[in-house]
Design an enzyme around this catalytic site. Structure first.
Site, PDB file in Angstrom:
ATOM      1  CE1 TYR A 140      -3.260  -2.965   0.576  1.00  0.00           C
ATOM      2  CE2 TYR A 140      -4.599  -0.979   0.661  1.00  0.00           C
ATOM      3  CZ  TYR A 140      -4.498  -2.339   0.507  1.00  0.00           C
ATOM      4  OH  TYR A 140      -5.633  -3.077   0.276  1.00  0.00           O
ATOM      5  CG  ASP A 224      -0.920 -20.711  -1.702  1.00  0.00           C
ATOM      6  OD1 ASP A 224      -0.402 -20.604  -0.572  1.00  0.00           O
ATOM      7  OD2 ASP A 224      -0.345 -21.294  -2.649  1.00  0.00           O
ATOM      8  CG  ASP A 252     -13.395  -8.121   1.045  1.00  0.00           C
ATOM      9  OD1 ASP A 252     -13.229  -7.338   2.004  1.00  0.00           O
ATOM     10  OD2 ASP A 252     -13.811  -7.746  -0.075  1.00  0.00           O
TER      11      ASP A 252
HETATM   12  C1  IPM Z   1     -10.532  -1.938   3.073  1.00  0.00           C
HETATM   13  C2  IPM Z   1     -10.731  -1.386   1.688  1.00  0.00           C
HETATM   14  C3  IPM Z   1      -9.598  -0.407   1.375  1.00  0.00           C
HETATM   15  C4  IPM Z   1      -8.301  -1.175   1.448  1.00  0.00           C
HETATM   16  C5  IPM Z   1      -9.744   0.322   0.033  1.00  0.00           C
HETATM   17  C6  IPM Z   1     -11.046   1.090  -0.048  1.00  0.00           C
HETATM   18  C7  IPM Z   1      -8.574   1.249  -0.243  1.00  0.00           C
HETATM   19  O1  IPM Z   1     -10.801  -2.409   0.756  1.00  0.00           O
HETATM   20  O2  IPM Z   1     -10.562  -1.155   4.037  1.00  0.00           O
HETATM   21  O3  IPM Z   1     -10.403  -3.156   3.217  1.00  0.00           O
HETATM   22  O4  IPM Z   1      -7.866  -1.776   0.453  1.00  0.00           O
HETATM   23  O5  IPM Z   1      -7.697  -1.167   2.512  1.00  0.00           O
HETATM   24 MN    MN Z   2     -10.817  -4.391   1.639  1.00  0.00          MN
END
Ligand code: IPM
Ligand code: MN
Length: 355
Positions: A140, A224, A252
């Site tokens: 990031y 993975d 997620d």
């Molecule tokens: C999260 C989101 C963010 C990230 C995006 C919106 C930049 O997906 O908070 O998980 O990748 O961290």
């Molecule tokens: Mn995210």
């Protein structure tokens, strides 16, 4: 502001952000009343609308102001199709994470009711882990560049950055949490079989820090394999520590195990400093104003905030109210209920009030 009053910066943001934030703050106000503490909720306008109207994303001095004048920050969601490069979201969301050095992205993956889990024969005792996602470096950092862009010979370079300080402190935070909360195992997730430099640093930091916590078991998976095991046997995991990008992806997946993005909560933390709380879901522009947004992720993030602000009883009452509503099916459409976000907010506030 009185001596005991804590000030919270509230940034509802874009899309469904304002809808879920309104409900989460309603529940926070109910908790403050019920448990008798004084919070001042100060709404700040930084959003896509604000950016499009003024050209301003995060104003000059905003980070210092947030750090020095507020006890916590609450964010709804960012992202708007009118700002395709997401510039305001990057400046505000990543700006706060990086600028305030909120190095822990704390993301619980907790199933509140069996019916919400897409996995066969898995219940709340099987899905109960916490991901410690590194939040200030890794993929990031935005280091890289493009060469001969737009031509057939184009080259793009995008670097990951891992520092000893950064890796060590997130790994230590994971072990500290395990020790404090009576969890028995910390699992490290990387791809050190391929990322031979950066993720090797993770391997060595993990081994060194683990030595300080003799009572806590350790485990390791390549990302993975961990993704597969999370679906096959989520009960294997208690605390997972990983880099920024892997943490993004795995949480997620984790959200899906809890009932979807509508339920997942997060805290962006730097212990002892002003921290930031936000639901894991995005701004879902398609669903804006439809009365279908699920405020539970925002409410659970607010519960994490209450805990951080030193109100553990209030935090627990909010979480219990959510758990009861989910068990009863008193929830929004994404989870098979029939309530609007406002009805969920009212119900949870009433439950906290009478707790
Ligand atoms: C999260 C989101 C963010 C990230 C995006 C919106 C930049 O997906 O908070 O998980 O990748 O961290
Ligand atoms: Mn995210």
């Amino acid at each position: 502001m009185s001596d005991t009053q804590q000030r919270v910066a509230v940034l509802p943001g874009d899309g469904i952000g304002p809808e879920v934030t309104a409900e989460a703050m309603k529940v926070v106000r109910a908790a403050a009343e019920r448990f008798r503490f004084d919070l001042e909720l100060v709404e700040l306008p930084w959003s896509a609308d604000h950016y499009l109207a003024t050209g301003e994303t995060l104003p000059d001095g905003a980070l210092d102001e947030l750090r020095d004048r507020y006890a916590a920050i609450f964010i709804g969601a960012y992202g708007d199709p009118r700002v395709p490069d997401m510039r305001h979201a990057a400046d505000i969301l990543l700006g706060i994470r990086f600028g305030l050095d909120l190095y822990i992205n704390f993301r619980p993956i907790k199933l509140y009711h069996e019916s919400l889990c897409p996995l066969k024969n898995k219940g709340p005792k099987d899905v109960d882990l916490v991901v410690f996602r590194e939040n200030t470096e890794g993929a990031y950092v935005g280091v890289g560049g493009a060469f001969k862009k737009g031509t057939a010979d184009e080259i793009a370079v995008q670097e990951e950055m891992h520092t000893r300080k950064g890796v060590e402190r997130i790994v230590r935070a994971a072990f500290e949490y395990a020790a404090r909360t009576g969890r028995s195992k910390v699992t490290m997730c990387d791809k050190s079989n391929v990322m031979r430099f950066g993720h090797d640093l993770w391997q060595r930091c993990f081994a060194e820090v683990a030595e300080e916590y003799a009572d806590i078991e350790t485990d390791h998976y390549f990302v993975d394999a961990l993704a597969m095991q999370l679906v096959r046997k989520p009960e294997m995991f208690e605390v997972v520590v990983t880099n920024n990008m892997f943490g993004d992806i795995l949480t997620d997946l984790g959200a899906a195990l809890q009932g979807g993005l509508g339920v997942a909560a997060s805290g962006n933390l730097h212990p002892g400093r002003t921290s930031m709380f936000e639901p894991v879901h995005g701004s879902a522009p398609k669903y804006t104003g439809q009365g279908t947004a699920n405020p539970v992720g925002a409410v659970l993030s607010a519960s994490l905030m209450l805990e951080d602000l030193g109100h553990p009883e209030a935090a627990a009452a909010v979480e219990a109210a959510v758990a009861a509503s989910l068990a009863a099916g008193d929830t929004t459409r994404d989870l098979g209920g029939g309530l609007s976000p406002r009805e969920v907010g009212d119900l949870l506030s009433a439950a906290v009030n009478s707790s």
